[in-house]
Design a protein around this motif. Structure first.
Motif, PDB file in Angstrom:
ATOM      1  N   LEU A  65       1.831   1.032   1.748  1.00  0.00           N
ATOM      2  CA  LEU A  65       0.607   1.800   1.983  1.00  0.00           C
ATOM      3  C   LEU A  65      -0.575   1.046   1.381  1.00  0.00           C
ATOM      4  O   LEU A  65      -0.462   0.436   0.303  1.00  0.00           O
ATOM      5  CB  LEU A  65       0.716   3.191   1.343  1.00  0.00           C
ATOM      6  CG  LEU A  65       1.958   4.019   1.710  1.00  0.00           C
ATOM      7  CD1 LEU A  65       1.856   5.401   1.076  1.00  0.00           C
ATOM      8  CD2 LEU A  65       2.152   4.117   3.217  1.00  0.00           C
ATOM      9  N   ASN A  66      -1.696   1.133   2.038  1.00  0.00           N
ATOM     10  CA  ASN A  66      -2.892   0.477   1.520  1.00  0.00           C
ATOM     11  C   ASN A  66      -3.480   1.262   0.339  1.00  0.00           C
ATOM     12  O   ASN A  66      -3.248   2.474   0.204  1.00  0.00           O
ATOM     13  CB  ASN A  66      -3.949   0.371   2.619  1.00  0.00           C
ATOM     14  CG  ASN A  66      -5.118  -0.493   2.184  1.00  0.00           C
ATOM     15  OD1 ASN A  66      -4.931  -1.498   1.503  1.00  0.00           O
ATOM     16  ND2 ASN A  66      -6.324  -0.105   2.558  1.00  0.00           N
ATOM     17  N   ASP A  67      -4.177   0.566  -0.505  1.00  0.00           N
ATOM     18  CA  ASP A  67      -4.997   1.204  -1.551  1.00  0.00           C
ATOM     19  C   ASP A  67      -6.173   0.278  -1.808  1.00  0.00           C
ATOM     20  O   ASP A  67      -6.229  -0.833  -1.268  1.00  0.00           O
ATOM     21  CB  ASP A  67      -4.165   1.458  -2.824  1.00  0.00           C
ATOM     22  CG  ASP A  67      -3.725   0.160  -3.476  1.00  0.00           C
ATOM     23  OD1 ASP A  67      -4.588  -0.534  -4.073  1.00  0.00           O
ATOM     24  OD2 ASP A  67      -2.522  -0.186  -3.394  1.00  0.00           O
ATOM     25  N   THR A  70      -4.948  -2.705  -5.479  1.00  0.00           N
ATOM     26  CA  THR A  70      -3.921  -3.751  -5.606  1.00  0.00           C
ATOM     27  C   THR A  70      -4.445  -5.049  -4.998  1.00  0.00           C
ATOM     28  O   THR A  70      -4.908  -5.055  -3.858  1.00  0.00           O
ATOM     29  CB  THR A  70      -2.618  -3.318  -4.891  1.00  0.00           C
ATOM     30  OG1 THR A  70      -2.194  -2.061  -5.415  1.00  0.00           O
ATOM     31  CG2 THR A  70      -1.519  -4.356  -5.103  1.00  0.00           C
ATOM     32  N   VAL A  75       0.236  -8.211  -3.178  1.00  0.00           N
ATOM     33  CA  VAL A  75       0.968  -7.624  -2.041  1.00  0.00           C
ATOM     34  C   VAL A  75       1.729  -8.716  -1.285  1.00  0.00           C
ATOM     35  O   VAL A  75       2.893  -8.536  -0.909  1.00  0.00           O
ATOM     36  CB  VAL A  75       0.012  -6.858  -1.097  1.00  0.00           C
ATOM     37  CG1 VAL A  75       0.780  -6.290   0.085  1.00  0.00           C
ATOM     38  CG2 VAL A  75      -0.718  -5.754  -1.858  1.00  0.00           C
ATOM     39  N   VAL A  97      -1.515  -3.976   6.735  1.00  0.00           N
ATOM     40  CA  VAL A  97      -1.599  -2.776   5.879  1.00  0.00           C
ATOM     41  C   VAL A  97      -3.040  -2.556   5.428  1.00  0.00           C
ATOM     42  O   VAL A  97      -3.559  -1.425   5.471  1.00  0.00           O
ATOM     43  CB  VAL A  97      -0.662  -2.905   4.658  1.00  0.00           C
ATOM     44  CG1 VAL A  97      -0.801  -1.686   3.750  1.00  0.00           C
ATOM     45  CG2 VAL A  97       0.785  -3.087   5.098  1.00  0.00           C
ATOM     46  N   HIS A  98      -3.695  -3.627   5.020  1.00  0.00           N
ATOM     47  CA  HIS A  98      -5.083  -3.555   4.552  1.00  0.00           C
ATOM     48  C   HIS A  98      -6.001  -2.961   5.636  1.00  0.00           C
ATOM     49  O   HIS A  98      -6.890  -2.156   5.347  1.00  0.00           O
ATOM     50  CB  HIS A  98      -5.548  -4.963   4.166  1.00  0.00           C
ATOM     51  CG  HIS A  98      -6.967  -5.061   3.733  1.00  0.00           C
ATOM     52  ND1 HIS A  98      -7.423  -4.502   2.549  1.00  0.00           N
ATOM     53  CD2 HIS A  98      -8.046  -5.672   4.308  1.00  0.00           C
ATOM     54  CE1 HIS A  98      -8.724  -4.752   2.428  1.00  0.00           C
ATOM     55  NE2 HIS A  98      -9.132  -5.454   3.481  1.00  0.00           N
ATOM     56  N   LEU A 131       0.064   0.170  -5.973  1.00  0.00           N
ATOM     57  CA  LEU A 131       0.744  -0.051  -4.687  1.00  0.00           C
ATOM     58  C   LEU A 131       1.855   0.978  -4.457  1.00  0.00           C
ATOM     59  O   LEU A 131       2.680   1.220  -5.341  1.00  0.00           O
ATOM     60  CB  LEU A 131       1.339  -1.458  -4.683  1.00  0.00           C
ATOM     61  CG  LEU A 131       2.095  -1.887  -3.420  1.00  0.00           C
ATOM     62  CD1 LEU A 131       1.153  -1.943  -2.213  1.00  0.00           C
ATOM     63  CD2 LEU A 131       2.750  -3.250  -3.648  1.00  0.00           C
TER      64      LEU A 131
HETATM   65  N1  TYC Z   1      -6.698  -3.103   0.122  1.00  0.00           N
HETATM   66  C1  TYC Z   1      -6.313  -4.014  -0.934  1.00  0.00           C
HETATM   67  C2  TYC Z   1      -7.530  -4.846  -1.355  1.00  0.00           C
HETATM   68  O1  TYC Z   1      -8.526  -4.889  -0.638  1.00  0.00           O
HETATM   69  C3  TYC Z   1      -5.187  -4.935  -0.497  1.00  0.00           C
HETATM   70  C4  TYC Z   1      -3.922  -4.223  -0.187  1.00  0.00           C
HETATM   71  C5  TYC Z   1      -3.197  -4.563   0.952  1.00  0.00           C
HETATM   72  C6  TYC Z   1      -3.435  -3.246  -1.023  1.00  0.00           C
HETATM   73  C7  TYC Z   1      -1.995  -3.950   1.252  1.00  0.00           C
HETATM   74  C8  TYC Z   1      -2.227  -2.586  -0.725  1.00  0.00           C
HETATM   75  O2  TYC Z   1      -0.335  -2.355   0.689  1.00  0.00           O
HETATM   76  C9  TYC Z   1      -1.532  -2.952   0.390  1.00  0.00           C
HETATM   77  N2  TYC Z   1      -7.426  -5.499  -2.498  1.00  0.00           N
END
Ligand code: TYC
Length: 138
Positions: A65-67, A70, A75, A97-98, A131
């Motif tokens: 999952l994106n956040d 992280t 990742v 995911v991003h 994450l």
């Molecule tokens: N969105 C995060 C960032 O911009 C990168 C990221 C990608 C985080 C995939 C979690 O599962 C993930 N740093």
């Protein structure tokens, strides 16, 4: 392969499908012990299966999952390390995911998927990243 009523055959893969019912009948009629199911006096048949039964296991997707916190590099490392992807494939999965919020890292049987989820979550926690990794039935 269909299940057909049979009498006392002795194929190596032949099994009584409903052993509890078979046992009840066998006990109730108490007849010829050499005839499996001993069904002659009750005019019943025991259903047997000749083909060895194999069942394909259910499969589970493991998803990241994106956040917002992280690091992308972390990742990519996770996907390489726990899902045996090349750095190039791991980068593509991370970017998916991003950009989409969620993405598949692999498809596994239940216990393997559960292990992957635990490994990823433990690794992320150890490095203090939020994450999230989950599994879903296909
Ligand atoms: N969105 C995060 C960032 O911009 C990168 C990221 C990608 C985080 C995939 C979690 O599962 C993930 N740093």
């Amino acid at each position: 392969m269909t299940d057909v009523p049979m009498r006392g055959t002795a194929h190596p893969h032949t099994r009584v499908i409903r052993p509890s019912l078979a046992a009840a009948r066998s006990a109730a009629v108490a007849s010829d012990p050499g005839s499996p199911g001993g069904d002659d006096r009750s005019n019943t048949a025991i259903i047997t299966r000749t083909k060895p039964k194999t069942k394909r296991p259910s499969l589970y997707r493991v998803l990241l999952l994106n956040d917002d916190y992280t690091p992308m590099e972390f990742v990519v490392l996770v996907v390489e390390r726990f899902f045996n992807k090349t750095q190039e494939d791991a980068y593509q999965i991370m970017m998916h995911v991003h950009q989409n919020g969620v993405g598949e890292c692999g498809v596994f049987t239940y216990e393997v998927a559960e292990t992957k989820v635990t490994q990823v979550m433990d690794f992320a926690r150890k490095h203090q990243h939020p994450l999230q990794c989950v599994m879903e039935k296909k």
